[in-house]
Design a protein around this motif. Sequence first.
Motif, PDB file in Angstrom:
ATOM      1  N   GLU A   1       2.617  -2.585  -7.229  1.00 39.26           N
ATOM      2  CA  GLU A   1       1.560  -2.047  -6.591  1.00 39.26           C
ATOM      3  C   GLU A   1       1.056  -4.399  -5.012  1.00 39.26           C
ATOM      4  N   ASN A   2       1.663  -5.300  -6.222  1.00 41.58           N
ATOM      5  CA  ASN A   2       1.619  -6.078  -5.460  1.00 41.58           C
ATOM      6  C   ASN A   2       3.021  -6.433  -4.103  1.00 41.58           C
ATOM      7  N   LEU A   3       3.897  -5.992  -5.333  1.00 44.13           N
ATOM      8  CA  LEU A   3       5.285  -5.920  -3.979  1.00 44.13           C
ATOM      9  C   LEU A   3       4.520  -5.271  -2.667  1.00 44.13           C
ATOM     10  N   ILE A   4       4.022  -3.914  -2.204  1.00 42.57           N
ATOM     11  CA  ILE A   4       3.872  -2.873  -1.973  1.00 42.57           C
ATOM     12  C   ILE A   4       2.688  -3.714  -0.635  1.00 42.57           C
ATOM     13  N   GLN A   5       1.730  -4.528  -1.594  1.00 43.10           N
ATOM     14  CA  GLN A   5       1.397  -5.008  -0.536  1.00 43.10           C
ATOM     15  C   GLN A   5       1.239  -6.066   0.488  1.00 43.10           C
ATOM     16  N   LEU A   6       2.507  -6.907  -0.242  1.00 45.59           N
ATOM     17  CA  LEU A   6       2.966  -8.333  -0.063  1.00 45.59           C
ATOM     18  C   LEU A   6       3.794  -7.954   1.462  1.00 45.59           C
TER      19      LEU A   6
END
Length: 244
Positions: free
Chosen positions: A103-108
């Motif tokens: 999920e962090n990568l999607i937000q990034l």
Amino acid sequence: MLSLFKSKPKLQELIPSGYVDIHSHVLPGIDDGAQKNNDTAFLLEAMYNLGFDTVVTTPHTMKNVWDNTTETITNAFNQAALELPDWKEKLHLRFASEYFLDENLIQLAQNTNLLPLKDKTILIELSYLNPPIPLYEYLFELQLKGYQLVLAHPERYNYFHNHKKEFEKLKKAGCKLQLNLLATVGYYGKHAAETSDYLLKNDLYDFVGSDIHHKKHIAAFQNKVIIKYSKSLEEIMTKNAFFK
């Protein structure tokens, strides 16, 4: 009497002229690869001697483990280039990142431009324990942002070894697949080697990478390949010219 069996080649012997490597961890002190400048210098010299022409190095970006950013990676590259200027030119050294898919990568991806291997092609990796539940939703979200995806070392994800149709599903979902070269000499174990052979046989790989972190990885290039489909391996290696 001549042997009926041709000896397997060493992995180094299969590196093509002009080889472009798209996966390594040679920038000092920012992930689990090189730790100091002398480590970086050793790895770059070794890669040059292996016949590498271009290196796109890819430090990990993984929340709460390797909290790298575009800035930290750019700074590490610039510092290494300043202190080791000869290797930057000899190996046509560039940088990107290996992004952990969560999920962090999607937000990034929503808030910043990710570091690409080329254009908007990015390198991603999965957990070794289990894939994210919304795996295909994540892939779709990244593609909506305009990214083309290369999945690192699919042969190393044990949970796919008995579910090999998943590789075809990943391809249909828009993922290119990147073989870790050391899988072909058995470095990651029997099952990873067998899976790499399956993927080579079925023409599912798109690119290769060294995933070099340290001296043991360099030494393993002197080992003989144990896979059956070494001719397919040689063909896949040449496709890395796309990233020239």
